[in-house]
Design a protein around this motif. Structure first.
Motif, PDB file in Angstrom:
ATOM      1  N   VAL A  85       0.643  -1.465  -0.056  1.00  0.00           N
ATOM      2  CA  VAL A  85      -0.238   0.193   0.180  1.00  0.00           C
ATOM      3  C   VAL A  85       1.218   0.966  -0.067  1.00  0.00           C
ATOM      4  O   VAL A  85       1.963   1.205   0.953  1.00  0.00           O
ATOM      5  CB  VAL A  85      -0.876  -0.023   0.931  1.00  0.00           C
ATOM      6  CG1 VAL A  85      -1.643   1.725   1.160  1.00  0.00           C
ATOM      7  CG2 VAL A  85      -1.128  -0.853   1.071  1.00  0.00           C
ATOM      8  N   VAL A  86       0.646   2.195  -0.996  1.00  0.00           N
ATOM      9  CA  VAL A  86       1.692   3.243  -0.841  1.00  0.00           C
ATOM     10  C   VAL A  86       0.290   4.576  -0.961  1.00  0.00           C
ATOM     11  O   VAL A  86      -0.609   4.984  -1.125  1.00  0.00           O
ATOM     12  CB  VAL A  86       1.898   3.449  -2.539  1.00  0.00           C
ATOM     13  CG1 VAL A  86       3.158   2.198  -2.959  1.00  0.00           C
ATOM     14  CG2 VAL A  86       1.063   4.177  -3.195  1.00  0.00           C
ATOM     15  N   LEU A  87       1.384   5.765  -0.306  1.00  0.00           N
ATOM     16  CA  LEU A  87       0.615   6.707   0.247  1.00  0.00           C
ATOM     17  C   LEU A  87       0.858   7.656  -1.222  1.00  0.00           C
ATOM     18  O   LEU A  87       1.850   8.175  -1.769  1.00  0.00           O
ATOM     19  CB  LEU A  87       0.715   7.955   1.348  1.00  0.00           C
ATOM     20  CG  LEU A  87       0.396   9.010   1.205  1.00  0.00           C
ATOM     21  CD1 LEU A  87      -1.015   8.597   1.598  1.00  0.00           C
ATOM     22  CD2 LEU A  87       1.160  10.165   2.464  1.00  0.00           C
ATOM     23  N   ALA A  88      -0.008   8.198  -2.108  1.00  0.00           N
ATOM     24  CA  ALA A  88       0.043   9.043  -3.295  1.00  0.00           C
ATOM     25  C   ALA A  88      -0.382  10.788  -2.786  1.00  0.00           C
ATOM     26  O   ALA A  88      -1.672  10.908  -2.254  1.00  0.00           O
ATOM     27  CB  ALA A  88      -0.946   8.488  -4.578  1.00  0.00           C
ATOM     28  N   LEU A  89       0.180  11.122  -3.756  1.00  0.00           N
ATOM     29  CA  LEU A  89      -0.536  12.959  -3.316  1.00  0.00           C
ATOM     30  C   LEU A  89      -0.593  13.484  -4.675  1.00  0.00           C
ATOM     31  O   LEU A  89      -0.130  12.809  -5.424  1.00  0.00           O
ATOM     32  CB  LEU A  89       1.045  13.498  -3.101  1.00  0.00           C
ATOM     33  CG  LEU A  89       1.152  13.361  -0.997  1.00  0.00           C
ATOM     34  CD1 LEU A  89       2.090  13.776  -0.918  1.00  0.00           C
ATOM     35  CD2 LEU A  89       0.265  13.856  -0.512  1.00  0.00           C
ATOM     36  N   PRO A  90      -1.229  14.438  -4.410  1.00  0.00           N
ATOM     37  CA  PRO A  90      -1.801  15.385  -6.783  1.00  0.00           C
ATOM     38  C   PRO A  90      -0.399  15.218  -7.126  1.00  0.00           C
ATOM     39  O   PRO A  90       0.329  16.226  -6.264  1.00  0.00           O
ATOM     40  CB  PRO A  90      -2.506  15.391  -6.276  1.00  0.00           C
ATOM     41  CG  PRO A  90      -2.376  16.746  -4.619  1.00  0.00           C
ATOM     42  CD  PRO A  90      -1.911  15.292  -3.798  1.00  0.00           C
ATOM     43  N   PRO A  91      -0.286  15.261  -8.456  1.00  0.00           N
ATOM     44  CA  PRO A  91       0.724  15.608  -8.966  1.00  0.00           C
ATOM     45  C   PRO A  91       0.721  17.515  -9.036  1.00  0.00           C
ATOM     46  O   PRO A  91       0.152  17.953  -9.080  1.00  0.00           O
ATOM     47  CB  PRO A  91       1.015  15.278 -10.539  1.00  0.00           C
ATOM     48  CG  PRO A  91      -1.144  15.031 -11.029  1.00  0.00           C
ATOM     49  CD  PRO A  91      -1.098  14.334  -9.303  1.00  0.00           C
TER      50      PRO A  91
END
Length: 303
Positions: free
Chosen positions: A266-272
């Protein structure tokens, strides 16, 4: 374009009627109706179909909503950030996560955020991988948890934990305390449909081991998956942490899988192209602390 008109349009779309939106916004209904009419005149397009049960977005209205939802949230967040510079951290934060992760994290995270930052209004948005990515890209969420690996995503993403998948079934029905994937595949399986990230993890492992999966039922609702499994209609392959409470209460049985062991990252993603605000950073710090507690308890393997 007038921001008041855009906000009015968004609230009417969410409420589905002028009267409900007017009540939520504490505005007179004629004034709200005028804001929507002015926006339609400005755009030269009908945004709602009016009928006796309320107001439904037209194709043009849905297209507008999809395009303004993110920018509006960003503008509102920017204003909250500026107002909060001299005081406590405050604002609205929308965090996306998969249902199996939300089952473990959501309530605990909300409580921890409320205790540490009472000025933050946290919205937890449940969804599957495709929806979560779309919501993040258009700005509807400020950060999201996704299935990894992070290298497969065209987003700013980093691993946060890895967890084990287990075979779940009605108590007393499992073929053993530890089973191979081939042994599990001799029984009818209950899995999410193919767009679901969990299904992709399981099918990738099965394909690598050259094992065909006999899927009897598909269900995209986590609650339905558990219910069908508990009724003995088949076996499910699910994260151990997500069904730990059901296993402890005797509602589900669990068997460990091996040959191969199946894990999901599971990864944490932020908006580009957009840095997180203070409120988002505060929520992510609390999230990391909650994840560490679960890792220390043995639920997950921290990244």
């Amino acid at each position: 374009m007038d921001l008041r008109r855009l906000r009015s349009f968004r609230e009417v779309a969410a409420a589905g009627s002028l009267s409900r939106a007017a009540d939520r916004m504490r505005l007179a209904q004629p004034a709200l109706s005028r804001q929507v009419a002015l926006l339609e005149a400005e755009l030269g397009a009908r945004l709602f179909d009016r009928h006796g049960r309320g107001m439904q977005l037209t194709e043009a209205g849905q297209a507008l909503l999809d395009r303004i939802e993110g920018p509006l949230r960003q503008l509102e967040a920017a204003a909250e950030e500026v107002r909060a510079l001299s005081g406590a951290i405050a604002g609205q934060v929308a965090l996306g996560m998969m249902p199996t992760v939300a089952a473990v994290l959501a309530a605990e995270l909300a409580q921890a955020v409320a205790e540490a930052h009472p000025g933050i209004a946290l919205r937890i948005v449940e969804g599957y991988t495709g929806h979560l990515v779309e919501w993040l890209q258009r700005g509807a969420t400020d950060a999201t948890l996704l299935y990894g690996p992070a290298a497969d995503l065209h987003l700013r993403a980093r691993p946060v934990f890895t967890e084990e998948l287990v075979l779940a079934g009605r108590p007393g029905s499992l073929p053993g305390a530890t089973v191979t994937l081939a042994e599990a595949a001799r029984h009818p399986l209950i899995l999410p449909s193919r767009p679901h990230g969990l299904r992709a993890v399981v099918e990738t492992a099965a394909a690598a081991a050259r094992i065909a999966l006999p899927v009897r039922f598909e269900a995209d609702s986590f609650a339905v998956l558990k219910d069908l499994t508990g009724r003995g209609l088949g076996f499910a392959i699910l994260p151990r942490s997500a069904i730990a409470a059901e296993a402890a209460a005797g509602r589900l049985g669990i068997a460990r899988l091996h040959r191969p062991r199946i894990r999901r990252q599971v990864v944490l993603a932020l908006p580009p192209g957009r840095a997180p605000g203070r409120a988002t950073e505060a929520v992510l710090a609390v999230l990391e602390a909650v994840i560490r507690r679960h890792a220390e308890a043995g639920d997950w393997m921290a990244a």
